[in-house]
Design a protein around this motif. Structure first.
Motif, PDB file in Angstrom:
ATOM      1  N   HIS A  82      20.291  45.019   9.927  1.00 36.85           N
ATOM      2  CA  HIS A  82      20.240  46.463  10.111  1.00 36.85           C
ATOM      3  C   HIS A  82      21.236  47.146   9.171  1.00 36.85           C
ATOM      4  CE1 HIS A  82      19.368  50.092  12.327  1.00 36.85           C
ATOM      5  NE2 HIS A  82      20.657  50.325  12.456  1.00 36.85           N
ATOM      6  N   ARG A  83      20.790  48.244   8.571  1.00 34.80           N
ATOM      7  CA  ARG A  83      21.676  49.054   7.716  1.00 34.80           C
ATOM      8  C   ARG A  83      21.617  50.485   8.204  1.00 34.80           C
ATOM      9  NH1 ARG A  83      21.861  46.266   2.303  1.00 34.80           N
ATOM     10  NH2 ARG A  83      20.455  44.504   2.541  1.00 34.80           N
ATOM     11  N   VAL A 109      26.501  47.873   8.727  1.00 35.81           N
ATOM     12  CA  VAL A 109      25.475  46.822   8.722  1.00 35.81           C
ATOM     13  C   VAL A 109      25.639  45.919   9.937  1.00 35.81           C
ATOM     14  CG1 VAL A 109      25.201  46.720   6.207  1.00 35.81           C
ATOM     15  CG2 VAL A 109      26.881  45.234   7.313  1.00 35.81           C
ATOM     16  N   LYS A 110      24.523  45.298  10.283  1.00 37.52           N
ATOM     17  CA  LYS A 110      24.560  44.229  11.271  1.00 37.52           C
ATOM     18  C   LYS A 110      24.051  42.987  10.548  1.00 37.52           C
ATOM     19  CE  LYS A 110      22.934  43.109  15.914  1.00 37.52           C
ATOM     20  NZ  LYS A 110      22.037  43.553  17.005  1.00 37.52           N
ATOM     21  N   VAL A 111      24.817  41.924  10.598  1.00 39.81           N
ATOM     22  CA  VAL A 111      24.464  40.713   9.860  1.00 39.81           C
ATOM     23  C   VAL A 111      24.415  39.519  10.811  1.00 39.81           C
ATOM     24  CG1 VAL A 111      26.872  40.263   9.211  1.00 39.81           C
ATOM     25  CG2 VAL A 111      25.067  39.310   7.821  1.00 39.81           C
ATOM     26  N   ARG A 112      23.488  38.622  10.529  1.00 40.69           N
ATOM     27  CA  ARG A 112      23.427  37.362  11.262  1.00 40.69           C
ATOM     28  C   ARG A 112      23.612  36.230  10.250  1.00 40.69           C
ATOM     29  NH1 ARG A 112      18.550  37.081  14.950  1.00 40.69           N
ATOM     30  NH2 ARG A 112      17.376  36.889  13.028  1.00 40.69           N
ATOM     31  N   ALA A 113      24.370  35.228  10.630  1.00 44.59           N
ATOM     32  CA  ALA A 113      24.602  34.096   9.726  1.00 44.59           C
ATOM     33  C   ALA A 113      24.992  32.888  10.559  1.00 44.59           C
ATOM     34  CB  ALA A 113      25.719  34.439   8.729  1.00 44.59           C
ATOM     35  N   LEU A 114      25.134  31.753   9.887  1.00 43.96           N
ATOM     36  CA  LEU A 114      25.679  30.565  10.536  1.00 43.96           C
ATOM     37  C   LEU A 114      27.130  30.445  10.127  1.00 43.96           C
ATOM     38  CD1 LEU A 114      22.870  27.945   9.759  1.00 43.96           C
ATOM     39  CD2 LEU A 114      23.203  29.218  11.890  1.00 43.96           C
ATOM     40  N   GLU A 124      28.706  43.217  13.563  1.00 39.52           N
ATOM     41  CA  GLU A 124      28.485  44.594  13.144  1.00 39.52           C
ATOM     42  C   GLU A 124      29.719  45.030  12.374  1.00 39.52           C
ATOM     43  OE1 GLU A 124      27.016  47.328  16.139  1.00 39.52           O
ATOM     44  OE2 GLU A 124      25.953  45.652  17.098  1.00 39.52           O
ATOM     45  N   ALA A 125      29.519  45.608  11.204  1.00 40.68           N
ATOM     46  CA  ALA A 125      30.660  45.937  10.353  1.00 40.68           C
ATOM     47  C   ALA A 125      30.518  47.323   9.767  1.00 40.68           C
ATOM     48  CB  ALA A 125      30.768  44.908   9.229  1.00 40.68           C
ATOM     49  N   ASP A 126      31.661  47.953   9.498  1.00 38.40           N
ATOM     50  CA  ASP A 126      31.665  49.182   8.719  1.00 38.40           C
ATOM     51  C   ASP A 126      32.819  49.103   7.719  1.00 38.40           C
ATOM     52  OD1 ASP A 126      33.914  49.583  10.247  1.00 38.40           O
ATOM     53  OD2 ASP A 126      33.131  51.287  11.364  1.00 38.40           O
ATOM     54  N   GLY A 127      33.041  50.188   6.975  1.00 40.07           N
ATOM     55  CA  GLY A 127      34.144  50.211   6.019  1.00 40.07           C
ATOM     56  C   GLY A 127      34.027  49.119   4.963  1.00 40.07           C
ATOM     57  N   LEU A 128      35.178  48.621   4.526  1.00 44.02           N
ATOM     58  CA  LEU A 128      35.219  47.625   3.449  1.00 44.02           C
ATOM     59  C   LEU A 128      34.430  46.361   3.798  1.00 44.02           C
ATOM     60  CD1 LEU A 128      36.234  46.507   0.751  1.00 44.02           C
ATOM     61  CD2 LEU A 128      38.379  45.885   1.880  1.00 44.02           C
ATOM     62  N   LEU A 129      34.504  45.947   5.059  1.00 45.11           N
ATOM     63  CA  LEU A 129      33.794  44.719   5.447  1.00 45.11           C
ATOM     64  C   LEU A 129      32.277  44.877   5.260  1.00 45.11           C
ATOM     65  CD1 LEU A 129      33.874  41.845   6.530  1.00 45.11           C
ATOM     66  CD2 LEU A 129      33.964  42.780   8.863  1.00 45.11           C
ATOM     67  N   ALA A 130      31.745  46.057   5.636  1.00 48.36           N
ATOM     68  CA  ALA A 130      30.305  46.306   5.464  1.00 48.36           C
ATOM     69  C   ALA A 130      29.927  46.302   3.981  1.00 48.36           C
ATOM     70  CB  ALA A 130      29.919  47.645   6.093  1.00 48.36           C
ATOM     71  N   VAL A 131      30.778  46.899   3.168  1.00 49.60           N
ATOM     72  CA  VAL A 131      30.525  46.955   1.716  1.00 49.60           C
ATOM     73  C   VAL A 131      30.559  45.532   1.139  1.00 49.60           C
ATOM     74  CG1 VAL A 131      31.515  47.718  -0.497  1.00 49.60           C
ATOM     75  CG2 VAL A 131      31.369  49.314   1.429  1.00 49.60           C
ATOM     76  N   ALA A 132      31.563  44.759   1.557  1.00 53.93           N
ATOM     77  CA  ALA A 132      31.711  43.397   1.038  1.00 53.93           C
ATOM     78  C   ALA A 132      30.513  42.525   1.437  1.00 53.93           C
ATOM     79  CB  ALA A 132      33.018  42.785   1.553  1.00 53.93           C
ATOM     80  N   ILE A 133      30.049  42.666   2.663  1.00 49.40           N
ATOM     81  CA  ILE A 133      28.896  41.874   3.118  1.00 49.40           C
ATOM     82  C   ILE A 133      27.673  42.189   2.255  1.00 49.40           C
ATOM     83  CG2 ILE A 133      27.218  41.639   5.016  1.00 49.40           C
ATOM     84  CD1 ILE A 133      29.675  41.909   6.956  1.00 49.40           C
ATOM     85  N   GLN A 134      27.440  43.467   1.988  1.00 48.00           N
ATOM     86  CA  GLN A 134      26.277  43.854   1.170  1.00 48.00           C
ATOM     87  C   GLN A 134      26.430  43.384  -0.268  1.00 48.00           C
ATOM     88  OE1 GLN A 134      24.830  48.082   2.283  1.00 48.00           O
ATOM     89  NE2 GLN A 134      26.866  47.934   3.195  1.00 48.00           N
TER      90      GLN A 134
END
Ligand code: NI
Length: 177
Positions: A82-83, A109-114, A124-134
């Protein structure tokens, strides 16, 4: 652990689409350790396996500031579920030394991973963490931050990086710092 060589644009391997990790074994654990060490040594706040020439769907992120304890996160076979919203962030990339340009991304963003333990997690992330994930997730598809810039900026950065590669990477770094 070992520090790996980070590929710099225009290395063609940065355009490779990474393949899913099928089994989390010692090789993957060692790879994740090396990636973390390489990221911290650079220093940077994120590194995708693609950037060290390993086309596997895996990246590491640590967005803790200098005053905070390290917060290493390992994402294996990540999927952005989700974005939401928009944000513009001045981004850097270890494959584009000396380049810092504004890039538009989703704000949350909402991200799923192992994880390294093989267990799925959602974040679920926002700020720098959301940018870094994308940003790191893009690397796994061979997408680079220049692809998300205006045509003019993209041309400028591409030219700068190509000149830098022609001259020999190191000299140019020293000249611009
Ligand atoms: Ni990057």
């Amino acid at each position: 652990m070992a520090i790996r060589t980070i590929l710099h644009y225009p290395d063609k391997r940065l355009r490779e689409k990474a393949q899913p990790v099928t089994v989390i074994d010692d090789e993957i654990r060692k790879l994740a350790e090396d990636m973390a060490e390489t990221m911290y040594a650079a220093p940077g706040c994120g590194l995708a396996a693609t950037q060290i020439g390993v086309p596997k769907r895996l990246f590491v992120i640590d967005t803790a500031t200098q005053d905070e304890p390290s917060a290493l996160r390992v994402f294996i076979n990540p999927e952005i579920l989700h974005r939401e919203g928009d944000t513009t962030w001045e981004e850097g990339c270890l494959s584009f030394p000396t380049v810092h340009e504004e890039v538009k991304r989703a704000a949350r963003v909402k991200v799923r991973a192992l994880g390294l333990d093989g267990k799925p997690f959602e974040l679920e992330a926002d700020g720098l963490l959301a940018v870094a994930i994308q940003h790191e997730n893009d690397h796994l598809d061979g997408t680079l931050m220049i692809d998300r810039m205006s045509m003019l900026k993209r041309k400028m950065v591409t030219r700068k990086m190509e000149k830098r590669a022609q001259r020999g990477y190191k000299d140019q770094d020293e000249a611009s710092t």
